[in-house]
Design a protein around this motif. Structure first.
Motif, PDB file in Angstrom:
ATOM      1  N   THR A   1       0.842  -1.188   0.000  1.00 41.29           N
ATOM      2  CA  THR A   1       0.000   0.000   0.000  1.00 41.29           C
ATOM      3  C   THR A   1       0.882   1.245   0.000  1.00 41.29           C
ATOM      4  OG1 THR A   1      -1.893   1.060   1.082  1.00 41.29           O
ATOM      5  CG2 THR A   1      -0.222   0.097   2.528  1.00 41.29           C
TER       6      THR A   1
ATOM      7  N   TRP B   1      -5.757   2.524  -1.472  1.00 40.87           N
ATOM      8  CA  TRP B   1      -5.731   1.238  -2.147  1.00 40.87           C
ATOM      9  C   TRP B   1      -4.701   0.326  -1.480  1.00 40.87           C
ATOM     10  CZ3 TRP B   1      -1.827  -1.413  -4.567  1.00 40.87           C
ATOM     11  CH2 TRP B   1      -2.211  -2.525  -5.320  1.00 40.87           C
ATOM     12  N   THR B   2      -5.075  -0.930  -1.310  1.00 40.09           N
ATOM     13  CA  THR B   2      -4.206  -1.910  -0.654  1.00 40.09           C
ATOM     14  C   THR B   2      -4.352  -3.251  -1.373  1.00 40.09           C
ATOM     15  OG1 THR B   2      -4.533  -0.802   1.469  1.00 40.09           O
ATOM     16  CG2 THR B   2      -3.696  -3.049   1.546  1.00 40.09           C
TER      17      THR B   2
ATOM     18  N   GLU C   1      -7.713  -7.070  -3.326  1.00 39.66           N
ATOM     19  CA  GLU C   1      -7.380  -5.663  -3.515  1.00 39.66           C
ATOM     20  C   GLU C   1      -8.589  -4.834  -3.136  1.00 39.66           C
ATOM     21  OE1 GLU C   1      -6.254  -5.037  -7.549  1.00 39.66           O
ATOM     22  OE2 GLU C   1      -4.500  -6.318  -7.422  1.00 39.66           O
ATOM     23  N   GLY C   2      -8.339  -3.630  -2.620  1.00 39.30           N
ATOM     24  CA  GLY C   2      -9.438  -2.746  -2.266  1.00 39.30           C
ATOM     25  C   GLY C   2      -8.953  -1.524  -1.512  1.00 39.30           C
TER      26      GLY C   2
ATOM     27  N   SER D   1      -9.465   1.036   2.067  1.00 42.41           N
ATOM     28  CA  SER D   1      -9.864   1.139   3.470  1.00 42.41           C
ATOM     29  C   SER D   1      -9.591  -0.152   4.237  1.00 42.41           C
ATOM     30  CB  SER D   1     -11.336   1.540   3.583  1.00 42.41           C
ATOM     31  OG  SER D   1     -11.622   1.964   4.890  1.00 42.41           O
ATOM     32  N   LEU D   2      -8.355  -0.290   4.658  1.00 39.73           N
ATOM     33  CA  LEU D   2      -7.902  -1.475   5.384  1.00 39.73           C
ATOM     34  C   LEU D   2      -8.171  -1.337   6.877  1.00 39.73           C
ATOM     35  CD1 LEU D   2      -5.991  -4.076   5.606  1.00 39.73           C
ATOM     36  CD2 LEU D   2      -4.198  -2.407   6.070  1.00 39.73           C
TER      37      LEU D   2
ATOM     38  N   LEU E   1     -10.607  -5.490   3.960  1.00 37.94           N
ATOM     39  CA  LEU E   1     -10.752  -4.323   3.100  1.00 37.94           C
ATOM     40  C   LEU E   1     -12.230  -3.996   3.046  1.00 37.94           C
ATOM     41  CD1 LEU E   1      -8.228  -5.365   0.347  1.00 37.94           C
ATOM     42  CD2 LEU E   1      -7.932  -3.562   2.051  1.00 37.94           C
TER      43      LEU E   1
ATOM     44  N   VAL F   1     -13.729  -3.905  -3.082  1.00 40.31           N
ATOM     45  CA  VAL F   1     -12.926  -5.115  -2.884  1.00 40.31           C
ATOM     46  C   VAL F   1     -13.013  -6.023  -4.101  1.00 40.31           C
ATOM     47  CG1 VAL F   1     -12.563  -7.133  -1.410  1.00 40.31           C
ATOM     48  CG2 VAL F   1     -13.313  -4.969  -0.394  1.00 40.31           C
TER      49      VAL F   1
END
Length: 195
Positions: A134, A151-152, A163-164, A166-167, A178, A182
């Motif tokens: 990230t 994005w993470t 992937e998505g 807001s972790l 996430l 997502v």
């Protein structure tokens, strides 16, 4: 007549008092000098290795890197190329994180890792199990929780990727969620022994 005159005088006294109070507050707000923060750090440490312990003297985490700038105000410390290692209660490596730069707030309750952040969560056999990529990562509560709003990408080896945005994660137990946009996919690994 006497009571009407008395009421008018009281009204004027209260009105003058209110106007005086407002004037004094405006004067104070406009004439307060802003304290300018120095652009220079209080001290610079080359080749730093910070270690945080719990109340029982056990190592919680260590952060090492080439240079640290510490400011004596709410800016806290700026760490260049930090490598954070979080430990289990038995003093084994639990997870690590690295980035280009990190900010540690004044009371050390929040570490903000920025740019090219990679978090690696290890399993009990010390093999890579989860890699998180990230651009920003907030490490809360001495490493018990990690969050971000960017994005993470989370890859659980050998073949699951999520992937998505807001972790919200708890690295000690290996739980990473996430919350927005997502996408999940599963990659099959070819067996090199069979064509």
């Amino acid at each position: 007549m006497f009571s009407k005159q008395l009421l008018q005088n009281l009204f004027f006294i209260v009105a003058i008092g209110i106007l005086g109070y407002i004037s004094m507050n405006l004067y104070r707000e406009n004439n307060v000098e802003e304290v300018k923060k120095s652009p220079y750090p209080l001290f610079v440490v080359k080749g730093y290795d910070l270690v945080r312990f719990n109340e029982n003297g056990q190592k919680i985490y260590s952060i090492e890197g080439p240079e640290m700038h510490h400011f004596d105000d709410d800016r806290g410390s700026t760490l260049s190329n930090p490598f954070l290692t979080h430990f289990t209660i038995t003093d084994r490596r639990d997870w690590t994180a690295r980035s280009d730069i990190a900010l540690v707030n004044e009371d050390q309750s929040l570490i903000t890792m920025n740019d090219n952040v990679v978090l690696t969560k290890f399993n009990q056999e010390d093999e890579k199990t989860t890699i998180l990529n990230t651009s920003q990562l907030f490490v809360h509560d001495k490493g018990e929780k990690v969050t971000n709003d960017v994005w993470t990408k989370i890859r659980t080896y050998p073949n699951n990727t999520i992937e998505g945005i807001s972790l919200e994660g708890y690295p000690q137990i290996g739980q990473f969620n996430l919350l927005q946009d997502v996408k999940s996919y599963y990659e099959t690994i070819k067996d090199e022994n069979h064509p």
